[in-house]
Design an enzyme around this catalytic site. Structure first.
Site, PDB file in Angstrom:
ATOM      1  N   THR A 195     -65.048  28.467 -20.785  1.00 29.27           N
ATOM      2  CA  THR A 195     -63.731  28.498 -20.118  1.00 29.27           C
ATOM      3  C   THR A 195     -63.578  27.348 -19.121  1.00 29.27           C
ATOM      4  O   THR A 195     -62.476  26.862 -18.892  1.00 29.27           O
ATOM      5  CB  THR A 195     -63.498  29.842 -19.394  1.00 29.27           C
ATOM      6  OG1 THR A 195     -64.415  29.980 -18.293  1.00 29.27           O
ATOM      7  CG2 THR A 195     -63.667  31.022 -20.337  1.00 29.27           C
ATOM      8  N   TYR A 226     -52.002  30.983  -9.686  1.00 25.93           N
ATOM      9  CA  TYR A 226     -53.381  31.368 -10.016  1.00 25.93           C
ATOM     10  C   TYR A 226     -54.353  30.196  -9.961  1.00 25.93           C
ATOM     11  O   TYR A 226     -55.480  30.311  -9.485  1.00 25.93           O
ATOM     12  CB  TYR A 226     -53.361  31.988 -11.413  1.00 25.93           C
ATOM     13  CG  TYR A 226     -54.678  32.089 -12.133  1.00 25.93           C
ATOM     14  CD1 TYR A 226     -54.952  31.247 -13.208  1.00 25.93           C
ATOM     15  CD2 TYR A 226     -55.638  33.023 -11.764  1.00 25.93           C
ATOM     16  CE1 TYR A 226     -56.152  31.345 -13.899  1.00 25.93           C
ATOM     17  CE2 TYR A 226     -56.848  33.135 -12.449  1.00 25.93           C
ATOM     18  CZ  TYR A 226     -57.099  32.282 -13.522  1.00 25.93           C
ATOM     19  OH  TYR A 226     -58.273  32.376 -14.212  1.00 25.93           O
ATOM     20  N   LEU A 241     -58.497  28.698 -17.714  1.00 27.02           N
ATOM     21  CA  LEU A 241     -57.687  29.837 -18.177  1.00 27.02           C
ATOM     22  C   LEU A 241     -58.612  30.709 -19.027  1.00 27.02           C
ATOM     23  O   LEU A 241     -58.725  30.549 -20.234  1.00 27.02           O
ATOM     24  CB  LEU A 241     -56.494  29.324 -18.989  1.00 27.02           C
ATOM     25  CG  LEU A 241     -55.365  30.306 -19.282  1.00 27.02           C
ATOM     26  CD1 LEU A 241     -54.860  30.984 -18.008  1.00 27.02           C
ATOM     27  CD2 LEU A 241     -54.221  29.601 -19.993  1.00 27.02           C
ATOM     28  N   HIS A 242     -59.314  31.610 -18.340  1.00 25.64           N
ATOM     29  CA  HIS A 242     -60.454  32.306 -18.951  1.00 25.64           C
ATOM     30  C   HIS A 242     -60.070  33.227 -20.126  1.00 25.64           C
ATOM     31  O   HIS A 242     -60.478  33.014 -21.247  1.00 25.64           O
ATOM     32  CB  HIS A 242     -61.158  33.172 -17.893  1.00 25.64           C
ATOM     33  CG  HIS A 242     -61.606  32.428 -16.679  1.00 25.64           C
ATOM     34  ND1 HIS A 242     -62.709  31.574 -16.657  1.00 25.64           N
ATOM     35  CD2 HIS A 242     -61.114  32.419 -15.421  1.00 25.64           C
ATOM     36  CE1 HIS A 242     -62.855  31.087 -15.445  1.00 25.64           C
ATOM     37  NE2 HIS A 242     -61.910  31.573 -14.671  1.00 25.64           N
ATOM     38  N   ASP A 243     -59.303  34.265 -19.844  1.00 30.22           N
ATOM     39  CA  ASP A 243     -59.154  35.365 -20.802  1.00 30.22           C
ATOM     40  C   ASP A 243     -58.482  34.998 -22.122  1.00 30.22           C
ATOM     41  O   ASP A 243     -58.864  35.529 -23.173  1.00 30.22           O
ATOM     42  CB  ASP A 243     -58.409  36.538 -20.138  1.00 30.22           C
ATOM     43  CG  ASP A 243     -59.236  37.175 -19.034  1.00 30.22           C
ATOM     44  OD1 ASP A 243     -58.654  37.808 -18.142  1.00 30.22           O
ATOM     45  OD2 ASP A 243     -60.483  37.038 -19.060  1.00 30.22           O
TER      46      ASP A 243
END
Ligand code: RIB
Ligand code: CA
Length: 312
Positions: A195, A226, A241-243
């Protein structure tokens, strides 16, 4: 080809929200339900945020469940400093009118999986693994029903983002992570090692706003809020932008790369609590229980998200 049945377990969270929008915009995926867990902010907020995002996507028909309000053993740790006090700071989204489902998320996970064919449902945890672990402990017979668990969490060469060795989702509930990583289900893990290789750009966030849609405007506002935390912390021009990596991998796995490894969770040492110990070089001889993703085509990833969010 039939849509792939998935269940998203989440603690929205702006990056969770983008992952939810990406999944809801993609006909290749059949989102059977969204189970919420305490993580970025308390459960009372994550379940509301999940419903806000479903309504933003025009999907008030989606099923949202509330799950566990705290980790299995440890006290809850939240991340308002990253996500804001609502957990979805940035846009001013209206309070949801769609209902929260009455069943506890853990009960619904067990009932849904037990009624499913073997290997048929993909679980997509995007937050602490408390709900998933509690379902496995409550009913171990659900494990053969799971096609794969594709999660965002962990870090190895990249270290941690909450302690020097632990990433937030695993750190919050390391005991749940231990249950999940030793349950025997097929695992694919998207750690910080992947990520952190796909940072948002201001131009890309601006392109969301230029879609001229409610979704685009809200997504741009979410991500502008964010990304400030990580930009400041890491000194980069954009934040990770991890998820959405989890959902993008389901849609276009060719954008990613990784390696089968043995992965175990530290639950003994307070110093390294929640570390995902990845045997990258295969020195332990332990069973390789997890595909560890560490490569991403960043341009392709962000182009996919923009293209799909434009559909909403
Ligand atoms: O460490 C990043 C993870 O923690 C993401 O899932 C983010 O939403 C937070 O839950
Ligand atoms: Ca999350």
């Amino acid at each position: 080809m039939a849509a792939r049945p998935i269940i998203i377990d989440t603690d929205p969270g702006q990056d969770d929200a983008i992952a939810l929008l990406l999944a809801l915009a993609s006909p290749e995926l059949d989102v059977l339900g969204i189970t919420t867990v305490a993580g970025n902010v308390p459960l009372a907020l994550t379940e509301v945020n999940a419903r806000k995002v479903c309504e933003l996507a025009g999907r008030s028909d989606a099923k949202v469940f509330a799950g566990c309000a705290r980790p299995m053993l440890r006290p809850l740790v939240t991340a308002e400093s990253v996500h804001g006090k609502t957990g979805l700071d940035g846009p001013d989204l209206p309070a949801p009118t769609m209902p929260l489902q009455p069943e506890h998320a853990v009960d619904w996970l067990v009932d849904t999986l037990m009624a499913a064919a073997d290997g048929s449902i993909t679980l997509c945890p995007l937050g602490p693994l408390t709900n998933i672990a509690m379902a496995i402990v409550r009913e171990p017979r659900i494990v053969p029903k799971i096609r794969e668990i594709v999660l965002m969490g962990g870090g190895f060469f990249e270290g941690g983002n909450t302690t020097p060795t632990a990433e937030f989702n695993i750190y919050v509930d390391p005991h749940a992570a231990h249950v999940v990583f030793t349950c025997g289900a097929r695992l694919t893990m998207h750690p910080l090692d992947v990520t952190h290789k796909a940072l948002m750009s201001k131009a890309w966030i601006d392109s969301l706003g230029k879609l001229g849609t409610k979704v685009g405007a809200a997504a741009a506002a979410m991500l502008t809020f964010y990304e400030r935390f990580d930009m400041e912390k890491y000194g980069e021009d954009g934040g990770p932008l991890h998820d959405p990596c989890v959902i993008a991998w389901l849609l276009r796995p060719e954008l990613f790369g990784g390696k089968e490894c043995a992965v175990r969770i530290e639950t003994g040492s307070e110093l390294t609590m929640g570390q995902t110990v990845v045997d990258w070089w295969g020195v332990t001889g332990l069973e390789k229980n997890c595909t560890v993703i560490n490569r991403i085509d960043s341009d392709g990833f962000y182009a996919l998200i923009l293209e799909r969010l434009a559909r909403l």
